[in-house]
Design a protein around this motif. Structure first.
Motif, PDB file in Angstrom:
ATOM      1  N   GLY A   1      42.110  44.802  34.039  1.00  0.00           N
ATOM      2  CA  GLY A   1      42.920  45.575  33.102  1.00  0.00           C
ATOM      3  C   GLY A   1      44.385  45.221  33.251  1.00  0.00           C
ATOM      4  N   THR A   2      45.197  46.237  33.516  1.00  0.00           N
ATOM      5  CA  THR A   2      46.642  46.018  33.685  1.00  0.00           C
ATOM      6  C   THR A   2      47.016  45.856  35.156  1.00  0.00           C
ATOM      7  N   ARG A   3      46.009  45.752  36.036  1.00  0.00           N
ATOM      8  CA  ARG A   3      46.285  45.666  37.462  1.00  0.00           C
ATOM      9  C   ARG A   3      45.991  44.262  38.007  1.00  0.00           C
ATOM     10  N   LEU A   4      46.796  43.907  39.011  1.00  0.00           N
ATOM     11  CA  LEU A   4      46.585  42.679  39.768  1.00  0.00           C
ATOM     12  C   LEU A   4      46.357  43.054  41.235  1.00  0.00           C
ATOM     13  N   PHE A   5      45.326  42.484  41.839  1.00  0.00           N
ATOM     14  CA  PHE A   5      45.015  42.735  43.246  1.00  0.00           C
ATOM     15  C   PHE A   5      45.356  41.470  44.041  1.00  0.00           C
ATOM     16  N   CYS A   6      46.470  41.523  44.765  1.00  0.00           N
ATOM     17  CA  CYS A   6      46.993  40.357  45.483  1.00  0.00           C
ATOM     18  C   CYS A   6      46.658  40.456  46.976  1.00  0.00           C
TER      19      CYS A   6
ATOM     20  N   PHE B   1      45.104  41.462  57.824  1.00  0.00           N
ATOM     21  CA  PHE B   1      45.088  40.154  57.155  1.00  0.00           C
ATOM     22  C   PHE B   1      44.428  40.234  55.774  1.00  0.00           C
ATOM     23  N   SER B   2      43.348  41.005  55.679  1.00  0.00           N
ATOM     24  CA  SER B   2      42.548  41.016  54.449  1.00  0.00           C
ATOM     25  C   SER B   2      42.944  42.120  53.471  1.00  0.00           C
ATOM     26  N   ALA B   3      43.948  42.915  53.810  1.00  0.00           N
ATOM     27  CA  ALA B   3      44.373  44.002  52.912  1.00  0.00           C
ATOM     28  C   ALA B   3      44.918  43.457  51.596  1.00  0.00           C
ATOM     29  N   GLN B   4      45.004  44.350  50.598  1.00  0.00           N
ATOM     30  CA  GLN B   4      45.468  43.936  49.267  1.00  0.00           C
ATOM     31  C   GLN B   4      46.634  44.793  48.798  1.00  0.00           C
ATOM     32  N   ILE B   5      47.460  44.153  48.007  1.00  0.00           N
ATOM     33  CA  ILE B   5      48.563  44.837  47.319  1.00  0.00           C
ATOM     34  C   ILE B   5      48.157  44.986  45.851  1.00  0.00           C
ATOM     35  N   VAL B   6      48.308  46.195  45.324  1.00  0.00           N
ATOM     36  CA  VAL B   6      47.942  46.446  43.919  1.00  0.00           C
ATOM     37  C   VAL B   6      49.220  46.472  43.078  1.00  0.00           C
ATOM     38  N   LEU B   7      49.262  45.584  42.084  1.00  0.00           N
ATOM     39  CA  LEU B   7      50.377  45.517  41.141  1.00  0.00           C
ATOM     40  C   LEU B   7      49.906  46.042  39.792  1.00  0.00           C
ATOM     41  N   LYS B   8      50.816  46.675  39.046  1.00  0.00           N
ATOM     42  CA  LYS B   8      50.444  47.229  37.741  1.00  0.00           C
ATOM     43  C   LYS B   8      51.506  46.854  36.715  1.00  0.00           C
ATOM     44  N   ALA B   9      51.021  46.342  35.579  1.00  0.00           N
ATOM     45  CA  ALA B   9      51.927  45.998  34.483  1.00  0.00           C
ATOM     46  C   ALA B   9      52.322  47.260  33.732  1.00  0.00           C
ATOM     47  N   ASP B  10      53.594  47.391  33.405  1.00  0.00           N
ATOM     48  CA  ASP B  10      54.088  48.569  32.680  1.00  0.00           C
ATOM     49  C   ASP B  10      53.581  48.559  31.242  1.00  0.00           C
TER      50      ASP B  10
END
Length: 635
Positions: free
Chosen positions: A519-524, A626-635
């Protein structure tokens, strides 16, 4: 009553059992105690070495070795391997194979041996005698009987180490030494009784040692080597002859005298070459500069080959031969550098050492047999520099990890002098990977990567720089990442060559699927590098943790976020401090960029087995970070 007693003895030691009128059965598997099958792939049912020492030049070793192979993991223990050379000779050989019930299924004869002179050495006087046996049905038992004639001199009696590997147990073993009365010798034992049963025979002393019921050692991660646990016995004569040399082995000073006799008068160089060397260092103001200049010449003009000829492979070839041919082994090259430095008036010491996993030799058991390598040591007024002469790439003054911190013996005209090579601080062996990442809304990324490898990590990257082509380098880099659909380009390597060497590797990295899009999210990924720490599978650990070398690894990842994208969630910072190491992971945001720093430090040392749970929890926390994720969201 006597028949029952005999059966009990047969059960304990796995000997042949024969009932009147029935077939003789040899070493049936049913006679192995259950305690010796635990964690075992093979069981040494019986090993006997009988060594008769005739005199300083001659002796005879008689061996019987019986091994039961329990499963496929133990199949290599069925193989036979013995050498024949200038100082020893295989005289007799035979073997037998029994099934699980102890029934004879095959006889092995001397004609079945394969003899080979093939060797990794360019020159060697050893002939290898090999027999390899395998079958699909387990368990089975194999027995070898053979004799080895010792000739031309004896520095060491046969070493007795009946257990060869992890996951091998021992039912019964004995060592018998028959030696003329009055001949002095020294014994060293480990995990083996030093007391012998002594008798007399034909004017000789007879000593018998025994080891019974040794349980298999199941290998655990980062533990001490198998040599620390298994039964071991070494015996040496106090006075010896070897080829045309004679000497004593009462002290390390004596060993040094023997080694000096091997190298003296082998440092003569052609007069014309001596003048060239003097001209090479003219104008240099310090001895260290002169040594560095000549060491560089050695690296450019020679190459290493293994040569195991003459005096048991212990004597270096003459310096004049190395000069003429341009090659030599560790002994020959070290002696050649010694000769070149002598030509310009600089003192140095031929030095013998063990290169590998044994840092400490047995100080109370002086023998040259404990060493496998030679280097050159140069003393200066303010410091002493060990020089590795076999590598064309080792920086001047750098002590690589195979010998750093090891005990060594300096060879001087007055005899041997014990010396310990420098051991660097753990944090000097350092890897730093810096990624500048630009991430896009479709999950794609582009990155500039710079990796620094210092000290022992530098040495590990020499093969990457010197021997790999571009395709091999790309494959090697990709193996460090979790990312699919990667492309690597513009790879470069830069060396900093001094006593604290560093290798810098740079490249560009692109990936179409760096971040998973939903969707509007990125999992980095917090860290796309494969930094996972190996976990220990056993719930209960038996043996201490042994970290032979420590080290520091730092990953710095700077992520530039695309326009119109914000951070929705981010893992918490982590800080762990333990006696065996530490780990820190921080994530900070500034000016539309994320800065991730993850640092792990492991300390060299030995740590008790009861720290197993603490060690596992430490590594689980690291792997999670090490394996954790950052969640980014598009406005």
């Amino acid at each position: 009553m006597w028949k029952s007693y005999f059966v009990v003895i047969a059960f304990l030691f796995g000997v042949s059992v024969s009932v009147a009128g029935a077939e003789t059965l040899n070493y049936p598997v049913s006679q192995i105690p259950d305690s010796l099958k635990t964690d075992a792939y093979s069981v040494v049912r019986y090993e006997s070495t009988h060594f008769e020492y005739y005199d300083q030049h001659n002796g005879l070793q008689k061996v019987v070795r019986v091994v039961t192979i329990l499963d496929e993991k133990g199949k290599d223990e069925a193989d036979f391997f013995e050498g024949t050379g200038q100082f020893w000779e295989l005289k007799k050989f035979s073997g037998e194979v029994y099934d699980a019930n102890g029934k004879l299924v095959k006889k092995i004869r001397n004609a079945d041996l394969i003899t080979s002179s093939f060797s990794q050495e360019v020159a060697s006087d050893e002939i290898k005698n090999i027999y390899s046996y395998s079958q699909p049905n387990y368990p089975y038992t194999i027995k070898y009987e053979y004799e080895i004639k010792f000739k031309n001199g004896i520095v060491m009696f046969p070493v007795f180490a009946p257990v060869h590997n992890y996951n091998q147990s021992l039912q019964n073993a004995e060592y018998v030494l028959q030696i003329p009365k009055g001949v002095e010798y020294n014994v060293f034992t480990r995990n083996f009784s030093k007391e012998a049963v002594k008798t007399s025979k034909d004017g000789s002393d007879v000593c018998r040692w025994e080891s019974v019921g040794f349980k298999a050692i199941d290998e655990e991660p980062v533990m001490a080597g198998i040599d620390s646990f298994v039964p071991l016995m070494m015996i040496k004569p106090c006075e010896f002859a070897y080829d045309k040399f004679t000497g004593s082995l009462n002290s390390w000073n004596d060993v040094g005298k023997f080694e000096w006799n091997l190298i003296k008068d082998r440092d003569v160089l052609p007069d014309q070459f001596v003048e060239k060397l003097k001209g090479m260092v003219s104008g240099l103001t310090s001895d260290k500069e002169k040594v560095k200049k000549i060491y560089g010449f050695l690296q450019k003009s020679t190459r290493y080959v293994s040569i195991q000829l003459g005096v048991g492979g212990w004597q270096p070839i003459a310096a004049s031969s190395v000069h003429q041919t341009g090659f030599g082994d560790c002994k020959g090259l070290s002696n050649y550098l010694r000769a070149m430095l002598k030509a310009v008036g600089i003192e140095s010491y031929f030095t013998i050492i063990y290169s590998g996993d044994k840092k400490q030799f047995i100080k109370e058991f002086a023998t040259p047999a404990q060493f496998n390598h030679a280097i050159l040591t140069v003393p200066f007024k303010t410091d002493t520099i060990p020089l590795e002469c076999t590598s064309q790439y080792t920086p001047f003054g750098y002590v690589h990890d195979n010998i750093a911190g090891h005990n060594a013996l300096l060879v001087t005209p007055e005899g041997g002098k014990l010396y310990k090579l420098p051991q660097y601080a753990d944090t000097l062996s350092y890897t730093h990977k810096y990624l500048q990442v630009s991430v896009y809304k479709n999950g794609m990324m582009k990155a500039n990567v710079q990796c620094g490898y210092e000290m022992h990590e530098f040495r590990g990257m020499l093969d990457f720089e010197k021997n790999m082509n571009n395709d091999e380098r790309v494959k090697d880099i990709k193996a460090d990442f979790h990312l699919p659909n990667m492309t690597i380009s513009d790879i470069s390597c830069v060396e900093k060559r001094d006593e604290l060497p560093r290798m810098t590797v740079k490249y560009k990295l692109n990936s179409e699927t760096y971040a998973a899009k939903s969707g509007t999210r990125l999992f980095c990924p917090v860290n796309p590098l494969k930094n996972s720490m190996k976990l220990f599978s056993k719930r209960n650990r038996k043996y201490p943790f042994v970290f032979e070398n420590g080290g520091l690894e730092v990953d710095t990842i700077q992520i530039a976020l695309p326009e119109g994208v914000r951070i929705e969630s981010c893992p918490s910072n982590v800080s762990l401090k333990k006696t065996f190491g530490s780990f820190h992971s921080t994530i900070q945001q500034h000016d539309g960029k994320l800065m991730i720093v993850q640092k792990i430090n492991i300390k060299r040392g030995t740590y008790p087995a009861n720290m197993n749970n603490e060690m596992k929890d430490f590594m689980v926390a690291i792997n999670n970070a090490f394996s954790a994720q950052i969640v980014l969201k598009a406005d």
